[in-house]
Scaffold this active site. Structure first.
Site, mmCIF file in Angstrom:
data_model
loop_
_atom_site.group_PDB
_atom_site.id
_atom_site.type_symbol
_atom_site.label_atom_id
_atom_site.label_comp_id
_atom_site.label_asym_id
_atom_site.label_seq_id
_atom_site.Cartn_x
_atom_site.Cartn_y
_atom_site.Cartn_z
ATOM 1 N N ASN A 1 -6.812 11.756 5.379
ATOM 2 C CA ASN A 1 -6.408 10.372 6.079
ATOM 3 C C ASN A 1 -5.464 9.709 4.857
ATOM 4 O O ASN A 1 -5.013 9.993 3.024
ATOM 5 C CB ASN A 1 -7.675 9.257 6.769
ATOM 6 C CG ASN A 1 -6.886 7.864 6.973
ATOM 7 O OD1 ASN A 1 -5.361 8.084 7.850
ATOM 8 N ND2 ASN A 1 -7.447 6.771 6.329
ATOM 9 N N LYS A 2 -4.892 8.549 4.691
ATOM 10 C CA LYS A 2 -4.043 8.252 4.033
ATOM 11 C C LYS A 2 -4.978 8.182 2.598
ATOM 12 O O LYS A 2 -6.135 7.847 2.240
ATOM 13 C CB LYS A 2 -4.065 6.425 4.246
ATOM 14 C CG LYS A 2 -2.978 5.793 3.525
ATOM 15 C CD LYS A 2 -1.722 6.325 3.082
ATOM 16 C CE LYS A 2 -0.781 6.744 3.931
ATOM 17 N NZ LYS A 2 0.148 7.884 3.276
ATOM 18 N N ARG B 1 7.412 15.128 8.549
ATOM 19 C CA ARG B 1 6.325 15.057 7.541
ATOM 20 C C ARG B 1 5.249 15.665 8.253
ATOM 21 O O ARG B 1 5.368 16.313 9.285
ATOM 22 C CB ARG B 1 5.287 13.428 8.552
ATOM 23 C CG ARG B 1 6.652 12.253 7.503
ATOM 24 C CD ARG B 1 6.329 10.610 8.133
ATOM 25 N NE ARG B 1 4.974 10.579 6.709
ATOM 26 C CZ ARG B 1 4.225 9.961 6.883
ATOM 27 N NH1 ARG B 1 4.340 9.002 7.476
ATOM 28 N NH2 ARG B 1 3.259 9.779 5.597
ATOM 29 N N GLN C 1 0.463 -0.098 3.575
ATOM 30 C CA GLN C 1 0.012 -0.432 4.657
ATOM 31 C C GLN C 1 -0.482 -1.259 5.270
ATOM 32 O O GLN C 1 -1.232 -1.667 5.819
ATOM 33 C CB GLN C 1 -0.085 1.444 5.527
ATOM 34 C CG GLN C 1 0.942 1.793 5.741
ATOM 35 C CD GLN C 1 1.384 2.818 4.613
ATOM 36 O OE1 GLN C 1 0.624 2.617 2.932
ATOM 37 N NE2 GLN C 1 1.679 4.182 4.386
ATOM 38 N N ASP D 1 -5.457 11.405 10.195
ATOM 39 C CA ASP D 1 -4.024 12.311 10.752
ATOM 40 C C ASP D 1 -4.618 13.842 10.581
ATOM 41 O O ASP D 1 -3.426 14.291 11.327
ATOM 42 C CB ASP D 1 -3.464 11.866 8.328
ATOM 43 C CG ASP D 1 -2.561 10.981 9.055
ATOM 44 O OD1 ASP D 1 -3.258 9.969 8.177
ATOM 45 O OD2 ASP D 1 -1.440 10.415 9.470
HETATM 46 O O1 MRU Z 1 1.181 7.879 5.787
HETATM 47 P P1 MRU Z 1 1.398 6.821 7.204
HETATM 48 O O2 MRU Z 1 1.573 5.451 7.023
HETATM 49 O O3 MRU Z 1 1.452 7.001 7.887
HETATM 50 O O4 MRU Z 1 -0.469 7.133 7.888
HETATM 51 C C1 MRU Z 1 -1.175 6.377 8.202
HETATM 52 C C2 MRU Z 1 -2.419 6.531 8.326
HETATM 53 O O5 MRU Z 1 -2.950 7.114 7.116
HETATM 54 C C3 MRU Z 1 -3.704 6.091 9.085
HETATM 55 O O6 MRU Z 1 -5.036 6.452 8.554
HETATM 56 C C4 MRU Z 1 -3.687 7.710 10.453
HETATM 57 O O7 MRU Z 1 -2.042 8.201 10.619
HETATM 58 C C5 MRU Z 1 -4.737 6.985 11.067
HETATM 59 S S1 MRU Z 1 -3.557 6.228 13.016
HETATM 60 C C6 MRU Z 1 -4.126 5.190 13.829
#
Ligand code: MRU
Length: 346
Positions: free
Chosen positions: A247-248, A89, A196, A237
Protein backbone atom coordinates in the site's frame (compact mmCIF):
# COMPACT_ATOMS: atom_id res chain seq x y z
CA UNK A 1 -21.43 9.36 -3.72
CA UNK A 2 -21.88 12.89 -4.98
CA UNK A 3 -19.30 12.43 -7.73
CA UNK A 4 -18.31 9.93 -10.40
CA UNK A 5 -14.55 9.25 -10.30
CA UNK A 6 -14.18 7.89 -13.83
CA UNK A 7 -16.60 6.94 -16.59
CA UNK A 8 -17.08 6.48 -20.33
CA UNK A 9 -18.71 9.58 -21.76
CA UNK A 10 -19.48 10.18 -25.41
CA UNK A 11 -16.60 8.14 -26.92
CA UNK A 12 -13.99 9.28 -24.39
CA UNK A 13 -13.03 8.88 -20.74
CA UNK A 14 -14.23 11.47 -18.28
CA UNK A 15 -12.43 11.64 -14.94
CA UNK A 16 -11.91 13.93 -11.97
CA UNK A 17 -8.42 15.44 -12.10
CA UNK A 18 -7.39 14.47 -8.55
CA UNK A 19 -4.14 16.44 -8.71
CA UNK A 20 -6.24 19.63 -8.45
CA UNK A 21 -8.22 18.61 -5.34
CA UNK A 22 -9.21 20.00 -2.93
CA UNK A 23 -8.69 23.43 -4.46
CA UNK A 24 -10.49 22.71 -7.68
CA UNK A 25 -13.07 20.08 -8.62
CA UNK A 26 -12.61 19.64 -12.33
CA UNK A 27 -13.29 16.91 -14.89
CA UNK A 28 -10.89 16.21 -17.71
CA UNK A 29 -11.47 14.13 -20.84
CA UNK A 30 -9.05 11.59 -22.29
CA UNK A 31 -9.69 10.83 -25.92
CA UNK A 32 -6.55 8.91 -26.82
CA UNK A 33 -4.20 6.36 -25.28
CA UNK A 34 -1.36 8.77 -24.38
CA UNK A 35 -3.75 11.03 -22.47
CA UNK A 36 -5.16 8.21 -20.29
CA UNK A 37 -1.63 6.81 -19.80
CA UNK A 38 -0.50 10.25 -18.62
CA UNK A 39 -3.57 10.58 -16.35
CA UNK A 40 -2.66 7.29 -14.64
CA UNK A 41 1.06 8.06 -14.45
CA UNK A 42 0.61 11.53 -12.97
CA UNK A 43 -2.10 10.40 -10.52
CA UNK A 44 -4.94 12.41 -12.05
CA UNK A 45 -6.74 9.09 -11.59
CA UNK A 46 -5.29 6.94 -8.82
CA UNK A 47 -6.02 4.25 -6.25
CA UNK A 48 -5.80 0.60 -7.23
CA UNK A 49 -9.42 -0.11 -8.29
CA UNK A 50 -9.71 3.23 -10.14
CA UNK A 51 -6.43 2.51 -11.93
CA UNK A 52 -7.93 -0.84 -13.01
CA UNK A 53 -11.00 0.92 -14.38
CA UNK A 54 -8.81 3.48 -16.17
CA UNK A 55 -6.90 0.61 -17.77
CA UNK A 56 -10.12 -1.12 -18.89
CA UNK A 57 -11.58 2.08 -20.35
CA UNK A 58 -8.15 2.93 -21.78
CA UNK A 59 -8.16 -0.38 -23.63
CA UNK A 60 -11.50 0.58 -25.17
CA UNK A 61 -10.05 3.93 -26.16
CA UNK A 62 -7.11 2.12 -27.77
CA UNK A 63 -9.33 0.17 -30.20
CA UNK A 64 -12.37 2.46 -30.46
CA UNK A 65 -11.31 4.05 -33.76
CA UNK A 66 -9.63 0.95 -35.15
CA UNK A 67 -10.04 0.36 -38.89
CA UNK A 68 -9.06 -3.31 -38.56
CA UNK A 69 -11.09 -5.63 -40.75
CA UNK A 70 -9.84 -8.95 -39.42
CA UNK A 71 -9.58 -10.26 -35.87
CA UNK A 72 -5.81 -10.72 -36.24
CA UNK A 73 -5.32 -7.05 -37.16
CA UNK A 74 -7.67 -6.00 -34.35
CA UNK A 75 -5.85 -8.20 -31.85
CA UNK A 76 -2.51 -6.62 -32.80
CA UNK A 77 -3.91 -3.17 -32.02
CA UNK A 78 -5.49 -4.40 -28.77
CA UNK A 79 -2.20 -5.95 -27.67
CA UNK A 80 -0.25 -2.81 -28.36
CA UNK A 81 -2.82 -0.80 -26.32
CA UNK A 82 -2.73 -3.14 -23.32
CA UNK A 83 1.07 -3.41 -23.40
CA UNK A 84 1.36 0.36 -23.45
CA UNK A 85 -1.11 0.83 -20.57
CA UNK A 86 0.76 -1.83 -18.57
CA UNK A 87 3.80 0.48 -18.49
CA UNK A 88 1.96 3.29 -16.67
CA UNK A 89 2.24 2.15 -13.03
CA UNK A 90 3.65 -1.18 -11.77
CA UNK A 91 2.36 -1.81 -8.24
CA UNK A 92 -1.46 -1.92 -8.26
CA UNK A 93 -2.33 -5.39 -9.55
CA UNK A 94 -5.83 -4.18 -10.47
CA UNK A 95 -4.31 -2.58 -13.57
CA UNK A 96 -2.97 -5.90 -14.87
CA UNK A 97 -6.10 -7.76 -13.71
CA UNK A 98 -8.29 -5.38 -15.74
CA UNK A 99 -6.05 -5.60 -18.82
CA UNK A 100 -6.24 -9.42 -18.63
CA UNK A 101 -10.01 -9.29 -18.42
CA UNK A 102 -10.19 -7.07 -21.49
CA UNK A 103 -7.85 -9.37 -23.43
CA UNK A 104 -9.92 -12.41 -22.46
CA UNK A 105 -13.14 -10.66 -23.48
CA UNK A 106 -11.73 -9.99 -26.94
CA UNK A 107 -10.62 -13.61 -27.25
CA UNK A 108 -14.06 -14.90 -26.19
CA UNK A 109 -15.80 -12.64 -28.72
CA UNK A 110 -13.39 -13.04 -31.64
CA UNK A 111 -16.18 -14.48 -33.83
CA UNK A 112 -18.07 -11.16 -33.72
CA UNK A 113 -17.85 -8.48 -36.42
CA UNK A 114 -15.34 -5.79 -35.32
CA UNK A 115 -17.95 -3.12 -34.44
CA UNK A 116 -19.70 -5.60 -32.12
CA UNK A 117 -16.38 -6.69 -30.66
CA UNK A 118 -15.62 -3.07 -29.76
CA UNK A 119 -19.01 -2.83 -28.09
CA UNK A 120 -18.34 -6.06 -26.16
CA UNK A 121 -15.13 -4.54 -24.81
CA UNK A 122 -16.94 -1.39 -23.71
CA UNK A 123 -19.59 -3.53 -22.02
CA UNK A 124 -16.84 -5.44 -20.18
CA UNK A 125 -15.24 -2.20 -18.94
CA UNK A 126 -18.64 -1.00 -17.72
CA UNK A 127 -19.21 -4.35 -16.02
CA UNK A 128 -15.89 -3.90 -14.18
CA UNK A 129 -17.17 -0.51 -12.97
CA UNK A 130 -20.50 -1.92 -11.77
CA UNK A 131 -18.79 -4.87 -10.05
CA UNK A 132 -16.40 -2.49 -8.34
CA UNK A 133 -19.29 -0.42 -7.00
CA UNK A 134 -20.93 -3.53 -5.56
CA UNK A 135 -17.61 -4.76 -4.08
CA UNK A 136 -17.04 -1.44 -2.32
CA UNK A 137 -20.51 -1.51 -0.75
CA UNK A 138 -19.98 -5.10 0.42
CA UNK A 139 -16.55 -4.24 1.88
CA UNK A 140 -18.25 -1.45 3.82
CA UNK A 141 -20.88 -3.81 5.21
CA UNK A 142 -18.35 -6.46 6.29
CA UNK A 143 -15.84 -3.93 7.59
CA UNK A 144 -18.22 -1.94 9.77
CA UNK A 145 -18.80 -5.00 11.94
CA UNK A 146 -15.19 -4.58 13.14
CA UNK A 147 -15.84 -1.06 14.47
CA UNK A 148 -17.22 -0.31 17.90
CA UNK A 149 -19.30 2.64 19.02
CA UNK A 150 -17.10 5.72 19.62
CA UNK A 151 -14.03 4.20 17.88
CA UNK A 152 -11.48 6.50 16.30
CA UNK A 153 -9.86 5.02 13.21
CA UNK A 154 -6.52 5.97 11.69
CA UNK A 155 -6.19 5.74 7.92
CA UNK A 156 -3.32 6.40 5.52
CA UNK A 157 -3.43 7.72 1.94
CA UNK A 158 -6.81 7.68 0.19
CA UNK A 159 -8.84 4.52 -0.27
CA UNK A 160 -12.15 6.27 -0.79
CA UNK A 161 -14.60 6.89 -3.60
CA UNK A 162 -11.89 8.74 -5.50
CA UNK A 163 -9.71 5.60 -5.49
CA UNK A 164 -12.51 3.36 -6.80
CA UNK A 165 -15.58 3.71 -8.99
CA UNK A 166 -17.55 4.76 -5.92
CA UNK A 167 -17.53 4.57 -2.09
CA UNK A 168 -14.01 3.22 -1.61
CA UNK A 169 -12.52 0.34 0.36
CA UNK A 170 -11.00 1.54 3.66
CA UNK A 171 -13.29 4.58 3.63
CA UNK A 172 -16.27 2.36 2.73
CA UNK A 173 -15.88 0.84 6.21
CA UNK A 174 -16.21 4.32 7.71
CA UNK A 175 -19.02 5.47 5.40
CA UNK A 176 -21.03 2.32 6.18
CA UNK A 177 -20.55 2.64 9.93
CA UNK A 178 -21.53 6.31 9.80
CA UNK A 179 -24.60 5.59 7.67
CA UNK A 180 -25.61 2.85 10.10
CA UNK A 181 -25.60 5.45 12.88
CA UNK A 182 -22.35 4.39 14.63
CA UNK A 183 -20.49 7.26 16.30
CA UNK A 184 -16.97 7.12 14.83
CA UNK A 185 -14.11 9.53 14.30
CA UNK A 186 -11.19 9.37 11.88
CA UNK A 187 -7.58 10.54 11.98
CA UNK A 188 -6.12 10.91 8.48
CA UNK A 189 -2.37 10.81 7.85
CA UNK A 190 -1.46 13.54 5.39
CA UNK A 191 0.59 11.00 3.34
CA UNK A 192 3.78 12.56 2.06
CA UNK A 193 4.89 13.25 -0.60
CA UNK A 194 1.70 13.68 -2.64
CA UNK A 195 -0.69 14.30 0.27
CA UNK A 196 -3.53 11.98 -0.77
CA UNK A 197 -4.63 11.84 2.89
CA UNK A 198 -4.65 15.60 3.40
CA UNK A 199 -6.06 16.53 0.01
CA UNK A 200 -8.48 13.68 -0.76
CA UNK A 201 -9.38 11.62 2.33
CA UNK A 202 -10.28 14.60 4.52
CA UNK A 203 -12.23 16.09 1.56
CA UNK A 204 -14.29 12.92 1.16
CA UNK A 205 -14.91 12.39 4.88
CA UNK A 206 -15.90 16.01 5.47
CA UNK A 207 -18.42 15.80 2.62
CA UNK A 208 -19.90 12.71 4.26
CA UNK A 209 -20.18 14.55 7.58
CA UNK A 210 -17.67 12.27 9.35
CA UNK A 211 -15.56 13.79 12.13
CA UNK A 212 -12.02 13.80 10.65
CA UNK A 213 -8.76 15.16 12.05
CA UNK A 214 -5.70 15.63 9.86
CA UNK A 215 -2.24 14.74 11.20
CA UNK A 216 1.22 14.77 9.64
CA UNK A 217 2.56 11.26 9.03
CA UNK A 218 5.14 11.60 11.79
CA UNK A 219 2.46 12.30 14.42
CA UNK A 220 0.86 8.84 14.33
CA UNK A 221 3.00 7.35 17.12
CA UNK A 222 2.20 10.18 19.50
CA UNK A 223 -1.52 10.05 18.69
CA UNK A 224 -1.56 6.29 19.34
CA UNK A 225 0.38 6.69 22.58
CA UNK A 226 -2.20 9.22 23.75
CA UNK A 227 -4.81 6.44 23.36
CA UNK A 228 -6.70 8.26 20.65
CA UNK A 229 -6.78 5.41 18.07
CA UNK A 230 -8.77 2.16 18.41
CA UNK A 231 -7.91 0.65 15.02
CA UNK A 232 -6.18 1.30 11.70
CA UNK A 233 -7.96 0.70 8.37
CA UNK A 234 -6.05 1.09 5.10
CA UNK A 235 -6.48 0.05 1.47
CA UNK A 236 -4.12 -2.04 -0.65
CA UNK A 237 -2.51 -2.01 -4.07
CA UNK A 238 -1.55 -5.66 -4.13
CA UNK A 239 -1.88 -8.48 -1.63
CA UNK A 240 0.33 -11.55 -2.06
CA UNK A 241 -0.99 -15.08 -1.43
CA UNK A 242 0.36 -15.03 2.15
CA UNK A 243 -1.35 -11.72 3.03
CA UNK A 244 1.71 -9.45 2.69
CA UNK A 245 0.19 -6.14 1.63
CA UNK A 246 1.56 -3.39 -0.61
CA UNK A 247 0.00 0.00 0.00
CA UNK A 248 1.04 3.65 -0.11
CA UNK A 249 4.48 4.39 1.29
CA UNK A 250 4.24 4.87 5.04
CA UNK A 251 1.62 2.18 5.58
CA UNK A 252 4.30 -0.18 6.94
CA UNK A 253 5.35 2.51 9.44
CA UNK A 254 1.73 2.70 10.63
CA UNK A 255 1.55 -1.10 10.95
CA UNK A 256 4.68 -1.15 13.10
CA UNK A 257 3.23 1.57 15.30
CA UNK A 258 -0.10 -0.24 15.57
CA UNK A 259 1.67 -3.43 16.64
CA UNK A 260 3.75 -1.53 19.20
CA UNK A 261 0.60 -0.04 20.73
CA UNK A 262 -1.57 -3.20 20.53
CA UNK A 263 -3.96 -1.62 18.01
CA UNK A 264 -5.70 -3.80 15.36
CA UNK A 265 -4.52 -3.17 11.80
CA UNK A 266 -7.11 -3.89 9.09
CA UNK A 267 -6.65 -3.94 5.31
CA UNK A 268 -9.73 -3.38 3.12
CA UNK A 269 -9.54 -4.41 -0.54
CA UNK A 270 -11.58 -6.12 -3.24
CA UNK A 271 -10.52 -9.61 -4.37
CA UNK A 272 -9.27 -7.97 -7.60
CA UNK A 273 -6.34 -6.74 -5.45
CA UNK A 274 -5.29 -10.28 -4.46
CA UNK A 275 -2.35 -11.65 -6.43
CA UNK A 276 -2.10 -15.40 -5.92
CA UNK A 277 0.73 -15.58 -8.45
CA UNK A 278 3.01 -14.04 -5.82
CA UNK A 279 3.74 -16.16 -2.77
CA UNK A 280 5.01 -13.27 -0.66
CA UNK A 281 5.22 -9.50 -0.76
CA UNK A 282 8.93 -9.66 -1.59
CA UNK A 283 7.91 -10.22 -5.22
CA UNK A 284 5.66 -7.14 -5.46
CA UNK A 285 7.16 -4.52 -7.82
CA UNK A 286 7.53 -1.19 -6.04
CA UNK A 287 7.06 1.94 -8.13
CA UNK A 288 9.77 4.59 -7.87
CA UNK A 289 8.66 8.18 -8.31
CA UNK A 290 10.39 11.35 -9.48
CA UNK A 291 12.60 13.31 -7.07
CA UNK A 292 10.65 16.52 -7.71
CA UNK A 293 7.60 15.07 -5.96
CA UNK A 294 9.66 15.12 -2.77
CA UNK A 295 11.66 18.29 -3.28
CA UNK A 296 9.02 20.54 -4.86
CA UNK A 297 5.79 18.57 -4.89
CA UNK A 298 3.46 21.53 -4.77
CA UNK A 299 5.45 24.15 -6.60
CA UNK A 300 7.75 25.31 -3.82
CA UNK A 301 11.31 24.06 -3.41
CA UNK A 302 11.61 22.48 0.07
CA UNK A 303 15.09 20.95 -0.27
CA UNK A 304 18.40 22.12 -1.73
CA UNK A 305 18.43 21.93 -5.52
CA UNK A 306 20.21 18.79 -6.72
CA UNK A 307 19.88 16.85 -3.43
CA UNK A 308 19.81 13.06 -3.89
CA UNK A 309 16.31 11.64 -3.38
CA UNK A 310 14.97 8.11 -2.98
CA UNK A 311 11.21 7.86 -3.44
CA UNK A 312 9.50 4.46 -3.40
CA UNK A 313 5.74 5.03 -3.78
CA UNK A 314 4.65 1.91 -1.89
CA UNK A 315 5.81 -0.37 0.90
CA UNK A 316 4.89 -3.88 1.95
CA UNK A 317 3.37 -4.59 5.35
CA UNK A 318 4.17 -8.16 6.47
CA UNK A 319 1.10 -10.36 6.89
CA UNK A 320 2.13 -10.97 10.51
CA UNK A 321 1.18 -7.35 11.29
CA UNK A 322 -2.24 -7.53 9.62
CA UNK A 323 -5.12 -8.35 11.97
CA UNK A 324 -7.64 -9.04 9.20
CA UNK A 325 -8.26 -8.43 5.50
CA UNK A 326 -11.73 -7.19 4.59
CA UNK A 327 -12.91 -8.08 1.08
CA UNK A 328 -16.33 -8.02 -0.57
CA UNK A 329 -16.67 -11.69 0.38
CA UNK A 330 -16.07 -11.27 4.10
CA UNK A 331 -13.32 -10.83 6.69
CA UNK A 332 -10.22 -13.04 6.29
CA UNK A 333 -8.13 -13.79 9.39
CA UNK A 334 -4.66 -15.35 9.69
CA UNK A 335 -3.30 -17.65 8.47
CA UNK A 336 -4.01 -15.74 5.26
CA UNK A 337 -2.54 -18.33 2.90
CA UNK A 338 -5.56 -20.50 3.74
CA UNK A 339 -8.22 -17.87 4.44
CA UNK A 340 -7.58 -15.82 1.29
CA UNK A 341 -7.64 -18.89 -0.94
CA UNK A 342 -10.91 -20.06 0.67
CA UNK A 343 -12.34 -16.58 0.20
CA UNK A 344 -11.32 -16.45 -3.47
CA UNK A 345 -13.01 -19.79 -4.12
CA UNK A 346 -16.14 -18.96 -2.12
O1 MRU B 1 -0.30 6.35 -5.46
P1 MRU B 1 -1.76 6.16 -5.23
O2 MRU B 1 -2.46 7.40 -4.79
O3 MRU B 1 -2.44 5.50 -6.40
O4 MRU B 1 -1.83 5.13 -4.01
C1 MRU B 1 -3.10 4.74 -3.55
C2 MRU B 1 -3.05 3.80 -2.39
O5 MRU B 1 -2.01 3.42 -1.94
C3 MRU B 1 -4.37 3.28 -1.91
O6 MRU B 1 -4.35 3.07 -0.53
C4 MRU B 1 -4.67 1.93 -2.60
O7 MRU B 1 -4.52 2.05 -3.98
C5 MRU B 1 -6.04 1.45 -2.30
S1 MRU B 1 -7.29 2.40 -3.10
C6 MRU B 1 -8.80 1.72 -2.73
Amino acid sequence: MAFSTIEWDDNRIKLIDQTLLPNEFKHIYCDDLPSIWEAIKSLRVRGAPAIGIAAALGTVLGIWNSDAETYDAFETELKSATEYLATSRPTAVNLFWALDRMTQTAEQNKHLPIPELKQALLTEAETIIEEDKAMCRAIGQHGMTLLNENDTILTHCNAGGLATSDYGTALAVMFSAHEAGKQIKVFADETRPLLQGARLTTWELMQAGIDVTLICDNMAAQVMKEGKIQCVVVGADRIAANGDTANKIGTYNVAILAEAHGIPFYVAAPTSTLDFALETGAEIPIEQRAAEEVTEGFGKLTAPKGVKVYSPAFDVTPASMVTAIITEKGVARPPFTESLKAMQNA
